[in-house]
Design an enzyme around this catalytic site. Sequence first.
Site, PDB file in Angstrom:
ATOM      1  N   GLU A 195      67.769 -52.679  49.038  1.00 15.97           N
ATOM      2  CA  GLU A 195      67.853 -51.902  47.791  1.00 15.97           C
ATOM      3  C   GLU A 195      68.957 -50.854  47.871  1.00 15.97           C
ATOM      4  O   GLU A 195      69.669 -50.619  46.903  1.00 15.97           O
ATOM      5  CB  GLU A 195      66.513 -51.208  47.484  1.00 15.97           C
ATOM      6  CG  GLU A 195      65.329 -52.145  47.246  1.00 15.97           C
ATOM      7  CD  GLU A 195      65.424 -52.947  45.946  1.00 15.97           C
ATOM      8  OE1 GLU A 195      66.382 -52.742  45.169  1.00 15.97           O
ATOM      9  OE2 GLU A 195      64.540 -53.787  45.727  1.00 15.97           O
TER      10      GLU A 195
ATOM     11  N   ASP B 237      66.259 -65.274  45.726  1.00 16.14           N
ATOM     12  CA  ASP B 237      67.200 -65.266  44.595  1.00 16.14           C
ATOM     13  C   ASP B 237      68.653 -64.919  44.902  1.00 16.14           C
ATOM     14  O   ASP B 237      69.558 -65.748  44.793  1.00 16.14           O
ATOM     15  CB  ASP B 237      66.655 -64.368  43.457  1.00 16.14           C
ATOM     16  CG  ASP B 237      66.175 -62.988  43.929  1.00 16.14           C
ATOM     17  OD1 ASP B 237      66.292 -62.694  45.128  1.00 16.14           O
ATOM     18  OD2 ASP B 237      65.685 -62.208  43.096  1.00 16.14           O
TER      19      ASP B 237
ATOM     20  N   GLU C  89      55.771 -60.551  34.975  1.00 13.35           N
ATOM     21  CA  GLU C  89      56.265 -60.692  36.348  1.00 13.35           C
ATOM     22  C   GLU C  89      56.049 -62.105  36.880  1.00 13.35           C
ATOM     23  O   GLU C  89      56.864 -62.623  37.626  1.00 13.35           O
ATOM     24  CB  GLU C  89      55.568 -59.696  37.289  1.00 13.35           C
ATOM     25  CG  GLU C  89      56.248 -58.332  37.357  1.00 13.35           C
ATOM     26  CD  GLU C  89      57.637 -58.357  37.967  1.00 13.35           C
ATOM     27  OE1 GLU C  89      58.613 -58.526  37.215  1.00 13.35           O
ATOM     28  OE2 GLU C  89      57.760 -58.191  39.185  1.00 13.35           O
TER      29      GLU C  89
ATOM     30  N   GLU D 227      67.016 -59.631  34.220  1.00 14.55           N
ATOM     31  CA  GLU D 227      67.510 -60.986  34.521  1.00 14.55           C
ATOM     32  C   GLU D 227      67.633 -61.884  33.301  1.00 14.55           C
ATOM     33  O   GLU D 227      68.569 -62.681  33.183  1.00 14.55           O
ATOM     34  CB  GLU D 227      66.622 -61.666  35.579  1.00 14.55           C
ATOM     35  CG  GLU D 227      66.811 -61.172  36.993  1.00 14.55           C
ATOM     36  CD  GLU D 227      66.153 -59.832  37.290  1.00 14.55           C
ATOM     37  OE1 GLU D 227      65.452 -59.303  36.400  1.00 14.55           O
ATOM     38  OE2 GLU D 227      66.338 -59.309  38.399  1.00 14.55           O
TER      39      GLU D 227
ATOM     40  N   THR E 143      74.625 -58.328  42.319  1.00  9.39           N
ATOM     41  CA  THR E 143      73.280 -58.639  41.837  1.00  9.39           C
ATOM     42  C   THR E 143      72.679 -57.470  41.059  1.00  9.39           C
ATOM     43  O   THR E 143      71.738 -57.638  40.298  1.00  9.39           O
ATOM     44  CB  THR E 143      72.354 -59.053  43.011  1.00  9.39           C
ATOM     45  OG1 THR E 143      71.168 -59.607  42.457  1.00  9.39           O
ATOM     46  CG2 THR E 143      72.016 -57.883  43.914  1.00  9.39           C
TER      47      THR E 143
HETATM   48  C1  DMJ Z   1      67.687 -55.822  40.668  1.00  6.27           C
HETATM   49  O1  DMJ Z   1      67.551 -54.711  41.468  1.00  6.27           O
HETATM   50  C2  DMJ Z   1      68.579 -56.829  41.278  1.00  6.27           C
HETATM   51  O2  DMJ Z   1      69.009 -57.681  40.278  1.00  6.27           O
HETATM   52  C3  DMJ Z   1      67.932 -57.619  42.378  1.00  6.27           C
HETATM   53  O3  DMJ Z   1      68.729 -58.648  42.893  1.00  6.27           O
HETATM   54  C4  DMJ Z   1      66.641 -58.208  41.954  1.00  6.27           C
HETATM   55  N1  DMJ Z   1      66.255 -57.756  40.692  1.00  6.27           N
HETATM   56  C5  DMJ Z   1      66.326 -56.370  40.382  1.00  6.27           C
HETATM   57  C6  DMJ Z   1      65.958 -56.133  38.947  1.00  6.27           C
HETATM   58  O4  DMJ Z   1      64.963 -56.946  38.502  1.00  6.27           O
END
Ligand code: DMJ
Length: 846
Positions: free
Chosen positions: A125, A272, A366, A384, A470
């Site tokens: 994170e 993912d 979710e 997303e 991401t």
């Molecule tokens: C984000 O922090 C990023 O996209 C991460 O890869 C997974 N998803 C969260 C938001 O849903």
Amino acid sequence: MLLKTLLIASLLGWAKCQESQSMTLEEKTVIRDQIIEMFDHAYGSYMKYAYPADELMPLSCRGRVRGQEPNRGDIDDSLGKFSLTLIDTLDTLVVLNKLDEFEDAVKKTVTDVRLDNDVVVSVFETNIRVLGGLLGAHVMADLLQQRGERMQWYRDELLHMAKELGHRLLPAFNTTSGLPYPKVNLRYGVLNPLSRTGTESDTCTACAGTMILEFAALSRLSGESVFEEHARKALDVLWQRRQRGSNLVGTVINIHNEEWVRRESGVGAGIDSYYEYLMKAYILLGDNVFLERFNVHYSAIMKYISQPPLLLNVHMHNPTVSVRSWMDSLLAFFPGLQVLRGDLKPAIETHEMLYQVTKQHKFLPEAFTTEFRVHWGQHLLRPEFAESTYYLYKATGDPYYLRVGQSIVEKLNAYARVPCGFAAVQDVRTGTHEDRMDSFFLAEMFKYLYLLFSEKSQLPIDIDDYIFTTEAHLLPVSLSTTQPPCQGNATEAVPVAQEEDLFTHSCPSMETLFPNNPSFAKTIRDNYKYLTGVGRAFHPSPVREIELPLHDNGMEPVEFLKSMGISLTPLNEVMVGDTGSRKEHRGVYRVKLVAEVSHTSEEEEVVPHVVQLISPPFLGRTVLTAGPAKFGMDLTKQEHGVKGSIVKASPYSACGPIDNAVELKGHIALALRGDCMFAIKARRLQETGAIGIIFIDHREGSNSEDTPLFQMVGDGDSTEDLTLPLVFLFSQEGAVLTAALEENHNVDVLLLPKERQLGHDKTDKPVGMNIKLRLAEEGELEDGAARGHTLEFVLEKQGVFLKEEEKEEPQQRQFCTKAAEKDRTEARSADSSQTTNSNSAPDAKP
Ligand code: DMJ
């Protein structure tokens, strides 16, 4: 009711009509302004009520400071006391053309933010949100400065901060494998006695595999190769540890011995962005090795995981078996990634499925089942789905995706907006809010929504010059050419056998994929528009013609809709081109229709039932969880359930005439789900004289642990004629029953509500409890003396067994043995609700 139905149908019709319309520039401007207003509300609330805290608590109108609020476990590992939301928002300010606010926010970051707090944070994170945020903002600051208009004071402060943070994350990579620890203490690293971390042995695949973009950008911008080296090493390990047969990876891996800890494989939570970063690392760094790896994984995903429109989770070693029947909302990014690869058809299909789910539940829950019911109702304002919508619009130019974006904007305003920002939804079924607004809402959601409604010329930067991380931070694709890899930072490509397809080496144009079909996206979507039964086309003309597609499984459309719980109620039926008799064509149904939504309510309690195998050798020990039906005999009202021996129907689907009616008479029929409605099967089997039906799911691998039970519904018409009991088994439980039938000549079962199954102790007392019963001696009851024989009953799950504690008289032992035997016999005969638990222990008196 009729009025309500018509109103709903009109609204649906209106919405549908809107969806297909193109959008004028004026309309786009209105929505873009609306997005700006919403952003101001969210960001303004954070700055007003929360800054310098990491996050806004939008219900309490204050900041979330770690240690000052109740600990939420791992979620709190994003909070490093480094003004997370501010940093995550920086480059969004530029995209939204809020350059004054950007300059101001950069100043605040530089002067206020400390990165050396004694806090344990998530490496993943912190990398994607904070390091990515600092790098994206540095790139923007640099660009604005070069343009000579603003940021003239800027001296790469954000890059210095990024470098400092990079060094604070590096201790996490101090493992023999090169896979990083999941957490690090910003001040003390990992193994330092003061660090309070370093005992973890596992990390998720995405956690280890989502470093390369930020770390490579940091290396190339700072000239320090160490970051990129570590990120590459971690990717190498994941690649080496892929399952060589399936080319899939698991969800969790041991960082010391590189063994997989969780072997289920999908494209959502836990994995993912590993796939995302292979593709994007190729785009950012131009390094073929990442594309080759991505392509190998992508083929595997399309072979085993993608079952358009669904994305399933499978076992990496046994990928033909799906391991759960629900999907998580994180996988909604995947259609966007498919667009990057040029594989539009499945992207359109999965995105359409997700859109249908949002129509049904307002937001993506979710987790939701493969039948689109809520599995986990929380919605965290995740971006997303908006992200994929943006990519699909860019790829197709189809205004449909603008309408999808518009619906996201409207729902956020209607259901998530609160006076101090936007609040996550605790449960989409109730609409209750949660006191959190995660930083990705500002980093990603607003970026993708704003970009969706903006013309290229309206943006302050050329968006095509950047790749989104991401977390939607912007890194310039020029990095690969202007900043060559630092020495030693090239991964050697090990040739792998690849199944080549149209997309292996290039990203084909729409013309190649869908020649002469400008409305290809609609053509693909149309197959899925009734997926969840919501949003059916409606034109409020008195008589109209609706063309319903034939469903993939060959079901007639009206039946298919009914199987989804949608009743189509014919009003004055209107025949077109045929008088007198009702005319049906395959795939075309002409009739005036009103949709009556008769979905099984989410909240409606499903009473679990069981199929209990009671004949030898099972003797009640095998109990299979089953779902009830909304029609037929109500087993909850049958005191003793329904008992009978089972016989397989022929044909097994019970959709055609039944061949073995004689054998079925007086027995409980087994029939496979699918091909036609439950009620149709039930009618055919009832006619044979069967006394009950067990339906078995036709979807491989389904089971009652992973899939919530549901009630079978009728066909929309009256089912009063159906009087026999009906239960439903998922396929894994069904397989136990059919195997039992194959091995044993005769299998007797009992159908009944779970709470009344034989041997079931309602009070759930601990198994193995000893109960001592002692025979009173003559006169003892009066004088309270405590001498004599003691019998001890040891309760086990399936029966009562008796053990001696004191020496018994032979006669006495004989009785006890008989009592236990009598008890077992009763369990076997199972024709009463008598249970073999402590409450119904046999009378011990001779
Ligand atoms: C984000 O922090 C990023 O996209 C991460 O890869 C997974 N998803 C969260 C938001 O849903």
